[in-house]
Design an enzyme around this catalytic site. Sequence first.
Site, mmCIF file in Angstrom:
data_model
loop_
_atom_site.group_PDB
_atom_site.id
_atom_site.type_symbol
_atom_site.label_atom_id
_atom_site.label_comp_id
_atom_site.label_asym_id
_atom_site.label_seq_id
_atom_site.Cartn_x
_atom_site.Cartn_y
_atom_site.Cartn_z
ATOM 1 N N PHE A 102 0.844 -1.197 0.000
ATOM 2 C CA PHE A 102 0.000 0.000 0.000
ATOM 3 C C PHE A 102 0.885 1.254 0.000
ATOM 4 O O PHE A 102 1.892 1.302 0.708
ATOM 5 C CB PHE A 102 -0.888 -0.045 1.251
ATOM 6 C CG PHE A 102 -1.770 1.159 1.451
ATOM 7 C CD1 PHE A 102 -2.927 1.306 0.708
ATOM 8 C CD2 PHE A 102 -1.455 2.120 2.394
ATOM 9 C CE1 PHE A 102 -3.758 2.403 0.899
ATOM 10 C CE2 PHE A 102 -2.285 3.221 2.594
ATOM 11 C CZ PHE A 102 -3.434 3.359 1.847
ATOM 12 N N ASN A 197 -4.468 2.051 10.020
ATOM 13 C CA ASN A 197 -5.175 2.501 8.826
ATOM 14 C C ASN A 197 -5.731 1.263 8.132
ATOM 15 O O ASN A 197 -5.108 0.722 7.222
ATOM 16 C CB ASN A 197 -4.217 3.263 7.914
ATOM 17 C CG ASN A 197 -4.871 3.686 6.602
ATOM 18 O OD1 ASN A 197 -6.100 3.673 6.484
ATOM 19 N ND2 ASN A 197 -4.061 4.063 5.625
ATOM 20 N N PRO A 198 -6.891 0.798 8.584
ATOM 21 C CA PRO A 198 -7.430 -0.447 8.022
ATOM 22 C C PRO A 198 -7.887 -0.249 6.582
ATOM 23 O O PRO A 198 -8.125 0.879 6.155
ATOM 24 C CB PRO A 198 -8.646 -0.746 8.910
ATOM 25 C CG PRO A 198 -8.720 0.322 9.921
ATOM 26 C CD PRO A 198 -7.802 1.430 9.519
HETATM 27 N N1 GLN Z 1 -7.671 6.616 1.414
HETATM 28 C C1 GLN Z 1 -7.457 5.470 0.604
HETATM 29 C C2 GLN Z 1 -8.014 5.676 -0.772
HETATM 30 O O1 GLN Z 1 -9.205 5.781 -0.937
HETATM 31 C C3 GLN Z 1 -8.007 4.208 1.238
HETATM 32 C C4 GLN Z 1 -7.162 3.819 2.352
HETATM 33 C C5 GLN Z 1 -7.623 2.593 3.063
HETATM 34 O O2 GLN Z 1 -8.420 1.777 2.631
HETATM 35 N N2 GLN Z 1 -7.102 2.472 4.216
HETATM 36 O O3 GLN Z 1 -7.252 5.778 -1.691
#
Ligand code: GLN
Length: 291
Positions: A102, A197-198
């Site tokens: 990620f 940050n799940p």
């Molecule tokens: N903020 C991210 C996005 O929408 C998602 C992050 C997450 O699932 N923890 O790109």
Amino acid sequence: MSSLLETRAAERRRVAELLERGTARLAAAGVERPDWTARTLLADRTGQTAADLAADPAPIASEAEYRFLRDIAGRAAGVPLQYLLGRAPFYGRDFEVGPGVFIPRPETERLVEEGLKWIAASPARLEVLEIGTGSGAVAVTLALAAPEIRVTATERSAVALAFARRNAAAFGASIRFLPGEGTADLPAGSMDGVICNPPYVDWEAGGLPRELAWEPRLSLDGGLGGIAVIRGWLQAAHRVARPGGLWLSEIGEDQAQRLRLIARETGWIWEGVEPDLTGRDRVLRLRRNHG
Ligand code: GLN
């Protein structure tokens, strides 16, 4: 003398041509900030600064030119720029990233800020757990900003865990990493706080930005309604957190109301939601009950 000037003029023309070609390709593919992206990639691939490229570029090796054009094609196809560069900025540091992990997002810096506020206001040496650390950006940032705390981080993806370990080592952050589900091995009530940050994207809902498809689904797909994974993590965290322990997590901007219910069901007491810089609900704060 005049031949030196001619050579320089030729180098500048070559750079201008490459940037024009790259920018046009990115723009045609609908990539955001095509001009800036092309400059960033060319600077990275040639090892020259964007200012040097504009004013007084050194000759561009054919290998660098080839890699630049290949990366332009990749970015045009949707590969995130951070994967092409192999790094992503987070809280003032560049973290190593690549396919399989990620990419840290700027909005997650809010999570770190809230975590640091809590750490600063706590008298004791804290045990802090991050579930699903990904590249390790949050855990490493916390550990470096507050060397007195003890940070434990779990990660199910072996690829992501390898990135996290390398990032921690590169920055000299001391973190205990636990592979797999991780929290099962931790004693009940041993953590003062859980910061994470799940994955919270509602994957089935569709309409997702195409860049997301390049990142591991495990890190984004929050399950049914985008909140099934968080429920599981709240349950796991309830076991390892001490009574009164803190939960801080990033959430989707439309999830606060549903999470209020889930928090109660999983044994957590509501404290509040903090907005991000754009005013959207972003950081959820709970306290473990005394049950
Ligand atoms: N903020 C991210 C996005 O929408 C998602 C992050 C997450 O699932 N923890 O790109």
